[in-house]
Design a protein around this motif. Structure first.
Motif, PDB file in Angstrom:
ATOM      1  N   GLU A   1      26.567  12.507  44.572  1.00 30.67           N
ATOM      2  CA  GLU A   1      25.884  11.914  45.709  1.00 30.67           C
ATOM      3  C   GLU A   1      26.887  11.298  46.679  1.00 30.67           C
ATOM      4  O   GLU A   1      27.949  10.815  46.261  1.00 30.67           O
ATOM      5  CB  GLU A   1      24.907  10.818  45.258  1.00 30.67           C
ATOM      6  CG  GLU A   1      23.869  11.230  44.256  1.00 30.67           C
ATOM      7  CD  GLU A   1      24.298  11.021  42.812  1.00 30.67           C
ATOM      8  OE1 GLU A   1      23.421  10.941  41.932  1.00 30.67           O
ATOM      9  OE2 GLU A   1      25.529  10.936  42.568  1.00 30.67           O
TER      10      GLU A   1
ATOM     11  N   TYR B   1      20.184   8.093  42.981  1.00 37.76           N
ATOM     12  CA  TYR B   1      20.672   9.173  42.147  1.00 37.76           C
ATOM     13  C   TYR B   1      19.938  10.472  42.489  1.00 37.76           C
ATOM     14  O   TYR B   1      18.721  10.443  42.734  1.00 37.76           O
ATOM     15  CB  TYR B   1      20.411   8.886  40.669  1.00 37.76           C
ATOM     16  CG  TYR B   1      21.006   7.616  40.153  1.00 37.76           C
ATOM     17  CD1 TYR B   1      20.314   6.416  40.210  1.00 37.76           C
ATOM     18  CD2 TYR B   1      22.266   7.618  39.554  1.00 37.76           C
ATOM     19  CE1 TYR B   1      20.858   5.241  39.724  1.00 37.76           C
ATOM     20  CE2 TYR B   1      22.819   6.439  39.051  1.00 37.76           C
ATOM     21  CZ  TYR B   1      22.115   5.263  39.129  1.00 37.76           C
ATOM     22  OH  TYR B   1      22.655   4.103  38.646  1.00 37.76           O
TER      23      TYR B   1
ATOM     24  N   TRP C   1      15.237  12.757  43.791  1.00 44.23           N
ATOM     25  CA  TRP C   1      15.997  11.554  44.108  1.00 44.23           C
ATOM     26  C   TRP C   1      15.326  10.377  43.406  1.00 44.23           C
ATOM     27  O   TRP C   1      14.098  10.229  43.485  1.00 44.23           O
ATOM     28  CB  TRP C   1      16.050  11.294  45.606  1.00 44.23           C
ATOM     29  CG  TRP C   1      17.005  12.166  46.357  1.00 44.23           C
ATOM     30  CD1 TRP C   1      16.713  13.308  47.039  1.00 44.23           C
ATOM     31  CD2 TRP C   1      18.407  11.949  46.501  1.00 44.23           C
ATOM     32  NE1 TRP C   1      17.855  13.827  47.593  1.00 44.23           N
ATOM     33  CE2 TRP C   1      18.914  13.003  47.297  1.00 44.23           C
ATOM     34  CE3 TRP C   1      19.302  10.969  46.066  1.00 44.23           C
ATOM     35  CZ2 TRP C   1      20.257  13.119  47.637  1.00 44.23           C
ATOM     36  CZ3 TRP C   1      20.638  11.081  46.412  1.00 44.23           C
ATOM     37  CH2 TRP C   1      21.105  12.149  47.193  1.00 44.23           C
TER      38      TRP C   1
ATOM     39  N   CYS D   1      23.546  15.362  48.223  1.00 46.10           N
ATOM     40  CA  CYS D   1      23.763  15.630  46.803  1.00 46.10           C
ATOM     41  C   CYS D   1      24.378  17.021  46.709  1.00 46.10           C
ATOM     42  O   CYS D   1      23.726  18.012  47.060  1.00 46.10           O
ATOM     43  CB  CYS D   1      22.444  15.556  46.048  1.00 46.10           C
ATOM     44  SG  CYS D   1      22.528  16.054  44.315  1.00 46.10           S
TER      45      CYS D   1
ATOM     46  N   ARG E   1      14.694   2.145  36.941  1.00 47.63           N
ATOM     47  CA  ARG E   1      14.861   3.284  37.831  1.00 47.63           C
ATOM     48  C   ARG E   1      13.502   3.901  38.138  1.00 47.63           C
ATOM     49  O   ARG E   1      12.652   4.026  37.257  1.00 47.63           O
ATOM     50  CB  ARG E   1      15.783   4.320  37.194  1.00 47.63           C
ATOM     51  CG  ARG E   1      16.182   5.451  38.109  1.00 47.63           C
ATOM     52  CD  ARG E   1      17.331   6.242  37.524  1.00 47.63           C
ATOM     53  NE  ARG E   1      17.005   6.777  36.214  1.00 47.63           N
ATOM     54  CZ  ARG E   1      17.892   7.314  35.379  1.00 47.63           C
ATOM     55  NH1 ARG E   1      19.167   7.383  35.744  1.00 47.63           N
ATOM     56  NH2 ARG E   1      17.520   7.802  34.222  1.00 47.63           N
TER      57      ARG E   1
ATOM     58  N   TRP F   1      22.218  14.687  36.000  1.00 54.21           N
ATOM     59  CA  TRP F   1      22.171  13.501  36.860  1.00 54.21           C
ATOM     60  C   TRP F   1      23.518  13.292  37.525  1.00 54.21           C
ATOM     61  O   TRP F   1      24.566  13.528  36.925  1.00 54.21           O
ATOM     62  CB  TRP F   1      21.849  12.259  36.036  1.00 54.21           C
ATOM     63  CG  TRP F   1      20.452  12.207  35.533  1.00 54.21           C
ATOM     64  CD1 TRP F   1      19.957  12.811  34.408  1.00 54.21           C
ATOM     65  CD2 TRP F   1      19.354  11.503  36.133  1.00 54.21           C
ATOM     66  NE1 TRP F   1      18.624  12.519  34.270  1.00 54.21           N
ATOM     67  CE2 TRP F   1      18.220  11.715  35.329  1.00 54.21           C
ATOM     68  CE3 TRP F   1      19.211  10.720  37.275  1.00 54.21           C
ATOM     69  CZ2 TRP F   1      16.965  11.182  35.606  1.00 54.21           C
ATOM     70  CZ3 TRP F   1      17.971  10.180  37.570  1.00 54.21           C
ATOM     71  CH2 TRP F   1      16.859  10.417  36.739  1.00 54.21           C
TER      72      TRP F   1
ATOM     73  N   LYS G   1      26.067  10.377  39.521  1.00 51.73           N
ATOM     74  CA  LYS G   1      26.465   9.010  39.176  1.00 51.73           C
ATOM     75  C   LYS G   1      25.930   7.979  40.148  1.00 51.73           C
ATOM     76  O   LYS G   1      26.049   6.776  39.895  1.00 51.73           O
ATOM     77  CB  LYS G   1      27.982   8.926  39.083  1.00 51.73           C
ATOM     78  CG  LYS G   1      28.561   9.743  37.934  1.00 51.73           C
ATOM     79  CD  LYS G   1      30.056   9.568  37.812  1.00 51.73           C
ATOM     80  CE  LYS G   1      30.588  10.369  36.619  1.00 51.73           C
ATOM     81  NZ  LYS G   1      32.059  10.223  36.467  1.00 51.73           N
ATOM     82  N   GLY G   2      25.375   8.437  41.255  1.00 51.60           N
ATOM     83  CA  GLY G   2      24.712   7.526  42.171  1.00 51.60           C
ATOM     84  C   GLY G   2      25.552   7.105  43.359  1.00 51.60           C
ATOM     85  O   GLY G   2      26.782   7.155  43.339  1.00 51.60           O
TER      86      GLY G   2
END
Length: 127
Positions: free
Chosen positions: A6, A95, A36, A22, A45, A117, A119-120
């Protein structure tokens, strides 16, 4: 190596806009539904938005409807989240996640169903 990365987060004033990106590598994006998610400080989350493999259908959590837009470019292996009219309550780590599926047009992204996923990226909405 499968990766989701991201980018695009940062500090923005209330009412401002950001576009999150992303980037997918190591797999073919068009075989995956993309979601997202975000996690605010001290909170669990939550799902923000989901887009189908085809890009035809998308879904949003109620708090961002009309303000956020998800899109994808399968040729570039990229997914985007355009965020407008940002509010302080949008502050969170965002994320992206991918779910392999044979369904091309469904836009449902359960957290426990996502295969990969990132890592944000941190989004902070503040004066």
């Amino acid at each position: 190596q499968v990766q989701l990365v991201e980018s695009g987060g940062g500090l923005v004033q209330p009412g401002g806009s950001l576009r999150l990106s992303c980037a997918a590598s190591g797999f073919t994006l068009d075989a995956y539904r993309i979601g997202w998610f975000r996690q605010a400080p001290g909170k669990e989350r939550e799902g923000v938005s989901c887009i189908s493999r085809s890009g035809i259908n998308s879904d949003y959590t109620d708090s961002v409807k009309g303000r956020f837009t998800i899109s994808r470019d399968n040729a570039k292996n990229m997914v985007y989240l355009q965020m407008s009219s940002l509010k302080p309550e949008d502050t969170a780590v965002y994320y992206c996640a991918a779910m392999r599926t044979i369904a091309r047009n469904q836009a449902i992204c359960p957290q426990d169903g996502m295969n990969y996923w990132g890592k944000g990226t941190l989004v902070t909405v503040s004066e």
